[in-house]
Design a protein around this motif. Structure first.
Motif, PDB file in Angstrom:
ATOM      1  N   ARG A   1     -55.654  30.313  55.769  1.00  0.00           N
ATOM      2  CA  ARG A   1     -55.871  31.354  54.588  1.00  0.00           C
ATOM      3  C   ARG A   1     -56.958  32.022  54.633  1.00  0.00           C
ATOM      4  NH1 ARG A   1     -52.053  29.534  51.452  1.00  0.00           N
ATOM      5  NH2 ARG A   1     -51.967  27.736  51.128  1.00  0.00           N
ATOM      6  N   LYS A   2     -58.033  32.057  54.782  1.00  0.00           N
ATOM      7  CA  LYS A   2     -58.990  33.856  54.681  1.00  0.00           C
ATOM      8  C   LYS A   2     -59.922  33.365  56.086  1.00  0.00           C
ATOM      9  CE  LYS A   2     -62.250  33.080  51.743  1.00  0.00           C
ATOM     10  NZ  LYS A   2     -62.677  32.551  51.109  1.00  0.00           N
ATOM     11  N   VAL A   3     -59.787  34.897  56.632  1.00  0.00           N
ATOM     12  CA  VAL A   3     -60.615  34.398  58.079  1.00  0.00           C
ATOM     13  C   VAL A   3     -62.041  35.436  57.830  1.00  0.00           C
ATOM     14  CG1 VAL A   3     -60.182  35.613  60.820  1.00  0.00           C
ATOM     15  CG2 VAL A   3     -58.801  34.221  59.328  1.00  0.00           C
ATOM     16  N   PHE A   4     -62.983  35.111  58.836  1.00  0.00           N
ATOM     17  CA  PHE A   4     -63.867  35.803  59.019  1.00  0.00           C
ATOM     18  C   PHE A   4     -64.497  36.092  60.826  1.00  0.00           C
ATOM     19  CE2 PHE A   4     -69.068  36.667  58.726  1.00  0.00           C
ATOM     20  CZ  PHE A   4     -68.547  37.947  57.662  1.00  0.00           C
ATOM     21  N   ALA A   5     -65.026  36.972  60.425  1.00  0.00           N
ATOM     22  CA  ALA A   5     -65.110  37.338  62.096  1.00  0.00           C
ATOM     23  C   ALA A   5     -66.223  38.301  62.398  1.00  0.00           C
ATOM     24  CB  ALA A   5     -63.868  37.750  62.894  1.00  0.00           C
TER      25      ALA A   5
ATOM     26  N   LEU B   1     -50.881  35.494  65.553  1.00  0.00           N
ATOM     27  CA  LEU B   1     -51.694  36.374  65.628  1.00  0.00           C
ATOM     28  C   LEU B   1     -51.844  37.057  64.310  1.00  0.00           C
ATOM     29  CD1 LEU B   1     -49.571  38.324  68.647  1.00  0.00           C
ATOM     30  CD2 LEU B   1     -51.371  37.721  68.318  1.00  0.00           C
ATOM     31  N   GLU B   2     -51.045  35.889  63.363  1.00  0.00           N
ATOM     32  CA  GLU B   2     -52.120  36.375  62.150  1.00  0.00           C
ATOM     33  C   GLU B   2     -53.234  36.049  61.687  1.00  0.00           C
ATOM     34  OE1 GLU B   2     -49.259  34.394  59.193  1.00  0.00           O
ATOM     35  OE2 GLU B   2     -47.647  35.579  59.695  1.00  0.00           O
TER      36      GLU B   2
ATOM     37  N   SER C   1     -54.970  35.880  55.998  1.00  0.00           N
ATOM     38  CA  SER C   1     -54.102  36.007  57.424  1.00  0.00           C
ATOM     39  C   SER C   1     -52.995  36.144  57.116  1.00  0.00           C
ATOM     40  CB  SER C   1     -54.160  34.435  58.341  1.00  0.00           C
ATOM     41  OG  SER C   1     -53.695  33.928  59.017  1.00  0.00           O
ATOM     42  N   GLY C   2     -52.158  37.310  57.718  1.00  0.00           N
ATOM     43  CA  GLY C   2     -50.924  37.532  57.718  1.00  0.00           C
ATOM     44  C   GLY C   2     -51.399  38.876  56.661  1.00  0.00           C
TER      45      GLY C   2
END
Ligand SMILES: NC(=O)c1ccc[n+]([C@@H]2O[C@H](COP(=O)([O-])OP(=O)(O)OC[C@H]3O[C@@H](n4cnc5c(N)ncnc54)[C@H](O)[C@@H]3O)[C@@H](O)[C@H]2O)c1
Length: 381
Positions: free
Chosen positions: A228-232, A346-347, A364-365
């Motif tokens: 769902r969600k990505v934090f970097a 890759l998403e 994501s996406g």
């Protein structure tokens, strides 16, 4: 009779499983097709292709053509691995050959943008090096074109066949640890060698070119579940020699699971690579000083098991990706490392880069294309 409450451990003492037990037997080694041994052409003979050819030679695959605009690079590979192979300096010549059914394309992503569709239109099955594309929609169009031409398009995400990752992947698929709730990766290695290479100009070197393997692993360890969600967040250490930030932390949220990647590419002493996947029925862990030397342990109610793994990431990873493509062609099915499958990885990767750029979590996406600062090109001859 009063029921006694379980004693509180406050995290100071670990729950103990039993003693040592045998590890599950899993088919984690690269597979070869039963009978299919097509002629293969390699397009681009750069640095990484030595490991491709090492693996193909050991597996008995038939590489009949080597192509690079710099003839000397193709000749070098021919001399070392396939002395009978024909040399081409223009990939279109190689694609025009009827005797070649499979091509391995190992140029950089933007350089592949014209080679991949040309190969698919020539009705060749394709194995593309990673990162597959810098534009997700272009990647989808390539996957559609492969379907239209009746050929297979796969991506060289070779970490999937590194013995430790492959064993973990197969154990998860076999349900050995139940439902996976988290995966965490700690990669502490020295990436300063890139300071004297063109990679030094690649701002997202760590999240894009390097960590793409880990984004891919997250996607396949949680197969069938949507990130769902990505934090970097990325940063530079005070001592690093390479220009791009070599520190990175990433959190990937699924509905009912979480994955984390902690990367320090400026680990000069005490290098270590550690993976833990924790599930409802067990934990899989792999630890070692580097990516070639890893020990896996499986902790379940039955006890602790440690498989005696054969092989190494290099060259098994390269054998695994091409072997899977060849098996899929022979068995007339989609390869596990198909372009479509890899686009899901890759998403997550693109979302991490977008998040690192904005400082905010990213869905994501949503990020469909990487910034220009992610473009890599061939090293000068
Ligand atoms: N573990 C891994 O899987 C791994 C490791 C390293 C690199 N890679 C990936 O492999 C790719 C190549 O990396 P590299 O380190 O070998 O790069 P490199 O710069 O050493 O080599 C690239 C080669 O592509 C050739 N080339 C460029 N345009 C071409 C064309 N039109 N036709 C034929 N050949 C062409 C160049 O002449 C050069 O020899 C990159 O996408 C990189 O991310 C993967």
């Amino acid at each position: 009779m009063s029921k006694q409450a379980p004693e509180k451990s406050y995290g100071f003492t670990a729950a103990q499983s039993g003693g040592t037990v045998p590890a599950p037997e899993l088919s984690y080694r690269p597979r070869d097709p039963k009978n299919y041994r097509p002629n293969i052409g390699l397009i681009a003979c750069g640095g990484i292709t030595r490991t491709h050819l090492q693996a193909y030679q050991a597996a008995g695959y038939r590489v009949v053509a080597l192509c690079d605009p710099t003839q000397g690079k193709a000749e070098e590979r021919r001399k070392e691995f396939y002395p009978e192979a024909q040399i081409h300096t223009d990939y279109r010549e190689l694609l025009a050959r009827d005797d070649i059914e499979v091509v391995d394309i190992a140029a950089h992503p933007v350089e592949r943008e014209e080679i991949i569709p040309a190969a698919l239109r020539a009705r060749k099955h394709v194995l593309s090096q990673k990162p597959f594309v810098i534009d997700l929609d272009l990647g989808l169009r390539f996957a559609d074109l492969a379907d239209e031409m009746g050929v297979r398009l796969a991506v060289n995400q070779n970490a999937r066949w590194a013995p430790h990752f492959s064993y973990i992947r197969h154990a998860i698929e076999a349900g050995v640890i139940g439902e996976a709730g988290s995966a965490s990766f700690e990669v502490h290695w020295d990436h300063n060698w890139t300071a004297s290479t063109p990679f030094n100009d690649l701002h997202h070197l760590v999240l894009y070119d390097f960590a793409v393997h880990w984004f891919d692993l997250i996607q396949i360890f949680f197969a069938g579940r949507q990130a769902r969600k990505v934090f970097a967040s990325i940063g530079r250490s005070a001592t690093q020699k390479a220009a791009p930030p070599l520190l990175a932390h990433v959190v990937v949220d699924f509905d009912d699971a979480q994955a984390t990647i902690m990367l320090n590419g400026d680990t000069v002493f005490g290098q270590e690579d550690r993976t833990s996947v924790i599930g409802s029925k067990g934990t899989l862990r792999s630890i070692g000083p580097d990516l070639q030397n890893q020990t896996v342990t499986l902790h379940t109610a039955e006890g602790i098991a440690s498989p005696n793994l054969q092989g190494k990431w290099v060259p098994d990873g390269m054998h695994g990706t091409m072997g899977e493509l060849l098996c899929a062609i022979e068995e007339n099915r989609e390869p596990a490392n198909s372009a479509r499958n890899n686009l899901r990885s890759l998403e997550i990767c693109f979302a991490a880069i977008a998040s690192a750029e904005s400082g905010m979590p990213e869905f994501s996406g949503r990020a469909r294309r990487l910034p220009g600062s992610c473009i890599t090109r061939s090293r000068p001859a």
